[in-house]
Design a protein around this motif. Structure first.
Motif, PDB file in Angstrom:
ATOM      1  N   TYR A 187       0.217  -1.433  -0.017  1.00 48.72           N
ATOM      2  CA  TYR A 187       0.115  -0.348  -0.061  1.00 48.72           C
ATOM      3  C   TYR A 187       1.050   1.587   0.034  1.00 48.72           C
ATOM      4  O   TYR A 187       0.504   2.193  -0.109  1.00 48.72           O
ATOM      5  N   ALA A 188       1.785   1.258   0.454  1.00 46.51           N
ATOM      6  CA  ALA A 188       2.664   2.169   0.622  1.00 46.51           C
ATOM      7  C   ALA A 188       3.096   3.497  -0.391  1.00 46.51           C
ATOM      8  O   ALA A 188       2.745   3.959  -0.204  1.00 46.51           O
ATOM      9  N   ILE A 189       3.295   2.575  -1.825  1.00 49.37           N
ATOM     10  CA  ILE A 189       4.153   3.464  -3.063  1.00 49.37           C
ATOM     11  C   ILE A 189       2.012   3.710  -3.339  1.00 49.37           C
ATOM     12  O   ILE A 189       2.342   5.408  -4.155  1.00 49.37           O
ATOM     13  N   TRP A 190       0.945   3.404  -2.749  1.00 55.49           N
ATOM     14  CA  TRP A 190      -0.095   4.444  -3.797  1.00 55.49           C
ATOM     15  C   TRP A 190      -0.429   4.946  -2.615  1.00 55.49           C
ATOM     16  O   TRP A 190      -0.838   6.005  -3.299  1.00 55.49           O
ATOM     17  N   THR A 191       0.531   5.655  -1.183  1.00 54.92           N
ATOM     18  CA  THR A 191      -0.042   6.720  -0.435  1.00 54.92           C
ATOM     19  C   THR A 191       0.375   8.241  -1.590  1.00 54.92           C
ATOM     20  O   THR A 191      -0.255   9.120  -1.630  1.00 54.92           O
ATOM     21  N   LEU A 192       1.384   7.594  -2.389  1.00 57.50           N
ATOM     22  CA  LEU A 192       2.502   8.699  -2.659  1.00 57.50           C
ATOM     23  C   LEU A 192       1.597   8.254  -4.408  1.00 57.50           C
ATOM     24  O   LEU A 192       1.707  10.329  -4.439  1.00 57.50           O
ATOM     25  N   ILE A 193       1.446   7.983  -4.881  1.00 54.31           N
ATOM     26  CA  ILE A 193       0.553   8.023  -6.264  1.00 54.31           C
ATOM     27  C   ILE A 193      -0.223   9.133  -5.827  1.00 54.31           C
ATOM     28  O   ILE A 193      -0.701   9.887  -6.972  1.00 54.31           O
ATOM     29  N   LEU A 194      -1.156   8.617  -4.253  1.00 54.21           N
ATOM     30  CA  LEU A 194      -2.811   9.568  -4.699  1.00 54.21           C
ATOM     31  C   LEU A 194      -2.532  10.952  -4.314  1.00 54.21           C
ATOM     32  O   LEU A 194      -2.918  11.689  -4.126  1.00 54.21           O
ATOM     33  N   LEU A 195      -1.171  10.958  -3.535  1.00 58.43           N
ATOM     34  CA  LEU A 195      -0.658  12.579  -3.527  1.00 58.43           C
ATOM     35  C   LEU A 195       0.021  12.920  -4.748  1.00 58.43           C
ATOM     36  O   LEU A 195      -0.721  14.016  -5.312  1.00 58.43           O
ATOM     37  N   TYR A 196       0.201  12.356  -5.453  1.00 60.54           N
ATOM     38  CA  TYR A 196       0.892  13.169  -7.354  1.00 60.54           C
ATOM     39  C   TYR A 196      -0.469  13.124  -8.160  1.00 60.54           C
ATOM     40  O   TYR A 196      -1.117  14.215  -8.629  1.00 60.54           O
ATOM     41  N   GLY A 197      -1.455  12.236  -7.354  1.00 59.88           N
ATOM     42  CA  GLY A 197      -2.578  12.716  -8.708  1.00 59.88           C
ATOM     43  C   GLY A 197      -2.970  13.960  -7.904  1.00 59.88           C
ATOM     44  O   GLY A 197      -4.066  14.745  -8.779  1.00 59.88           O
ATOM     45  N   TRP A 198      -3.369  14.173  -6.376  1.00 58.31           N
ATOM     46  CA  TRP A 198      -4.147  15.890  -5.640  1.00 58.31           C
ATOM     47  C   TRP A 198      -3.573  16.526  -6.805  1.00 58.31           C
ATOM     48  O   TRP A 198      -4.459  17.875  -5.718  1.00 58.31           O
ATOM     49  N   GLN A 199      -2.234  16.824  -6.589  1.00 51.10           N
ATOM     50  CA  GLN A 199      -1.687  17.677  -7.182  1.00 51.10           C
ATOM     51  C   GLN A 199      -2.196  18.015  -8.601  1.00 51.10           C
ATOM     52  O   GLN A 199      -1.076  17.896 -10.203  1.00 51.10           O
ATOM     53  N   PHE A 200      -3.515  18.198  -9.056  1.00 52.17           N
ATOM     54  CA  PHE A 200      -3.477  18.155 -10.598  1.00 52.17           C
ATOM     55  C   PHE A 200      -4.118  18.852 -10.901  1.00 52.17           C
ATOM     56  O   PHE A 200      -4.145  19.504 -12.236  1.00 52.17           O
ATOM     57  N   GLY A 201      -3.782  20.340  -9.476  1.00 49.73           N
ATOM     58  CA  GLY A 201      -4.616  21.450 -10.759  1.00 49.73           C
ATOM     59  C   GLY A 201      -3.982  21.944 -12.104  1.00 49.73           C
ATOM     60  O   GLY A 201      -4.750  23.133 -12.687  1.00 49.73           O
ATOM     61  N   SER A 202      -2.368  21.762 -11.843  1.00 48.88           N
ATOM     62  CA  SER A 202      -2.063  22.586 -12.974  1.00 48.88           C
ATOM     63  C   SER A 202      -2.103  22.123 -14.549  1.00 48.88           C
ATOM     64  O   SER A 202      -3.121  22.364 -15.946  1.00 48.88           O
ATOM     65  N   SER A 203      -2.287  21.169 -14.489  1.00 45.10           N
ATOM     66  CA  SER A 203      -2.765  20.022 -15.743  1.00 45.10           C
ATOM     67  C   SER A 203      -4.389  20.213 -16.270  1.00 45.10           C
ATOM     68  O   SER A 203      -5.216  20.228 -17.210  1.00 45.10           O
ATOM     69  N   MET A 204      -5.023  20.325 -14.848  1.00 43.28           N
ATOM     70  CA  MET A 204      -6.973  20.989 -15.642  1.00 43.28           C
ATOM     71  C   MET A 204      -6.689  22.319 -16.086  1.00 43.28           C
ATOM     72  O   MET A 204      -7.545  21.869 -16.719  1.00 43.28           O
ATOM     73  N   LEU A 205      -5.812  22.864 -15.500  1.00 41.65           N
ATOM     74  CA  LEU A 205      -5.986  24.296 -16.096  1.00 41.65           C
ATOM     75  C   LEU A 205      -6.490  24.570 -18.000  1.00 41.65           C
ATOM     76  O   LEU A 205      -6.403  25.015 -18.211  1.00 41.65           O
ATOM     77  N   ILE A 206      -4.310  23.304 -18.060  1.00 45.42           N
ATOM     78  CA  ILE A 206      -4.372  23.724 -18.908  1.00 45.42           C
ATOM     79  C   ILE A 206      -5.931  22.983 -20.398  1.00 45.42           C
ATOM     80  O   ILE A 206      -5.511  23.109 -21.158  1.00 45.42           O
ATOM     81  N   PHE A 207      -5.737  21.776 -19.898  1.00 45.72           N
ATOM     82  CA  PHE A 207      -7.084  21.056 -20.153  1.00 45.72           C
ATOM     83  C   PHE A 207      -8.282  21.838 -20.167  1.00 45.72           C
ATOM     84  O   PHE A 207      -8.748  22.280 -21.459  1.00 45.72           O
ATOM     85  N   LEU A 208      -8.322  22.454 -19.640  1.00 44.88           N
ATOM     86  CA  LEU A 208      -9.711  24.104 -19.263  1.00 44.88           C
ATOM     87  C   LEU A 208      -9.128  24.285 -20.533  1.00 44.88           C
ATOM     88  O   LEU A 208     -10.320  25.076 -21.094  1.00 44.88           O
ATOM     89  N   ALA A 209      -7.955  25.332 -20.100  1.00 48.64           N
ATOM     90  CA  ALA A 209      -7.750  25.752 -21.546  1.00 48.64           C
ATOM     91  C   ALA A 209      -7.949  25.438 -22.929  1.00 48.64           C
ATOM     92  O   ALA A 209      -8.907  26.242 -23.981  1.00 48.64           O
ATOM     93  N   GLY A 210      -7.770  24.083 -22.986  1.00 51.23           N
ATOM     94  CA  GLY A 210      -7.461  23.749 -24.059  1.00 51.23           C
ATOM     95  C   GLY A 210      -9.253  23.066 -24.668  1.00 51.23           C
ATOM     96  O   GLY A 210     -10.088  23.234 -26.054  1.00 51.23           O
ATOM     97  N   LEU A 211      -9.983  22.848 -23.634  1.00 48.81           N
ATOM     98  CA  LEU A 211     -11.548  22.867 -23.774  1.00 48.81           C
ATOM     99  C   LEU A 211     -12.089  23.635 -24.269  1.00 48.81           C
ATOM    100  O   LEU A 211     -13.147  24.351 -25.303  1.00 48.81           O
ATOM    101  N   LYS A 212     -11.774  25.045 -24.080  1.00 51.31           N
ATOM    102  CA  LYS A 212     -12.235  26.608 -24.514  1.00 51.31           C
ATOM    103  C   LYS A 212     -11.782  26.652 -25.920  1.00 51.31           C
ATOM    104  O   LYS A 212     -13.057  27.718 -26.442  1.00 51.31           O
TER     105      LYS A 212
END
Length: 312
Positions: free
Chosen positions: A169-194
């Motif tokens: 389970y240990a490595i999955w806690t790091l993966i979840l933390l990495y996924g939680w920091q999705f904001g920058s990718s989200m904004l770039i996707f949002l700009a593309g969608l617009k």
């Protein structure tokens, strides 16, 4: 004629001096950048390349050993092999997880009409603070044996889990933390969608295309340049992950299941004072990142779509 010639020569000399003074002023303005670039970037890079061929403990004088560090790394270091396995699993799991989650949130935000700015700001915040020591400490407390997550499981009558102590389970806690920091990718996707014309969706809807078909046939193809950018940037960032694994698990525990590459490189340099070996690891990481980036760009000709061939 001689008077006119002397006047022209004097005018030309005055222009030349003015140009030289302007050039000197420009060089003086960029001098701090040049000093910083060569002293803090070029020199360390060249020095690390030299140290990668030496045995250097940061106290004595580097001694030249050729490719011995690279041979030892690839042929006689089980922890190096383990760090490579952990890092590859981390990158190929965490990066798709973050990008899929970021795209899903961007699709939801694109439909919002009210309070769009507030939601974007709140969802972007994890990207700003996510790599900090404070968030890593919070994450360690959240997934600890007595943490909030296990407390919720216990109240629900479910068995608790040793999130940080079990290698499964240990490595999955790091993966979840990495996924939680999705904001920058989200904004770039949002700009593309617009930037996707609404008329495309309207025409598809008139032709009877459902939501899923519009997503697959319109949204994804037109977003592929944005997806390419995000994949490249997040892959590079994934390979260089360090702070969460260092703060939460310190030395790659349990059983080196969270020993990512950069954490092991840090240990070789500042725990074992084997700077030559760590420098060799750094250059190998640079080559691997360059290789993966090149492969991604090479594959883009098969799946990235542009509005016209002239833009490629």
């Amino acid at each position: 004629m001689s008077l006119e010639a002397s006047s022209s020569a004097a005018a030309a000399q005055g222009k030349r001096k003015k140009k030289e003074n302007d050039n000197l002023t420009g060089y003086l303005f960029i001098l701090p950048f040049l000093v910083g670039f060569f002293a803090l970037t070029v020199f360390p890079v060249v020095m690390s390349l030299y140290l990668s061929f030496t045995n250097y403990d940061m106290l004595g004088t580097p001694s030249w050993i050729g490719f011995a560090n690279y041979e030892r790394m690839l042929m006689d270091d089980p922890k190096f092999v383990q760090s490579v396995k952990v890092t590859l699993f981390y990158v190929f799991t965490a990066v798709p997880f973050r990008l899929v989650f970021a795209l899903a949130v961007a699709l939801l935000l694109a439909r919002l009409v009210v309070m769009k700015g507030m939601y974007r700001t709140l969802l972007y915040l994890p990207s700003v603070i996510g790599g900090s020591v404070a968030v890593s400490v919070m994450w360690r407390q959240l997934f600890g044996n007595e943490g909030a997550l296990n407390s919720i499981l216990a109240k629900l009558g479910l068995p608790t889990v040793s999130w940080l102590g079990d290698p499964a389970y240990a490595i999955w806690t790091l993966i979840l933390l990495y996924g939680w920091q999705f904001g920058s990718s989200m904004l770039i996707f949002l700009a593309g969608l617009k930037n996707i014309p609404a008329s495309y969706y309207e025409a598809a809807e008139v032709d009877g295309a459902g939501a899923w078909r519009r997503f697959v046939r319109i949204t994804i193809p037109l977003l592929t340049p944005i997806i390419l950018f995000n994949v490249v940037m997040q892959t590079i960032q994934g390979f260089m992950a360090f702070t969460p694994s260092y703060i939460i698990f310190e030395d790659g525990r349990p059983l080196n299941s969270t020993l990512v590459y950069v954490l092991y490189m840090f240990q070789r340099a500042f725990t074992f004072f084997d700077m030559g070996y760590a420098s060799a690891m750094a250059w190998l990481l640079l080559l691997v990142i360059g290789l993966f980036t090149a492969l991604i760009f090479k594959s883009s000709s098969y799946w990235v779509h542009y509005e016209s061939e002239g833009e490629r």
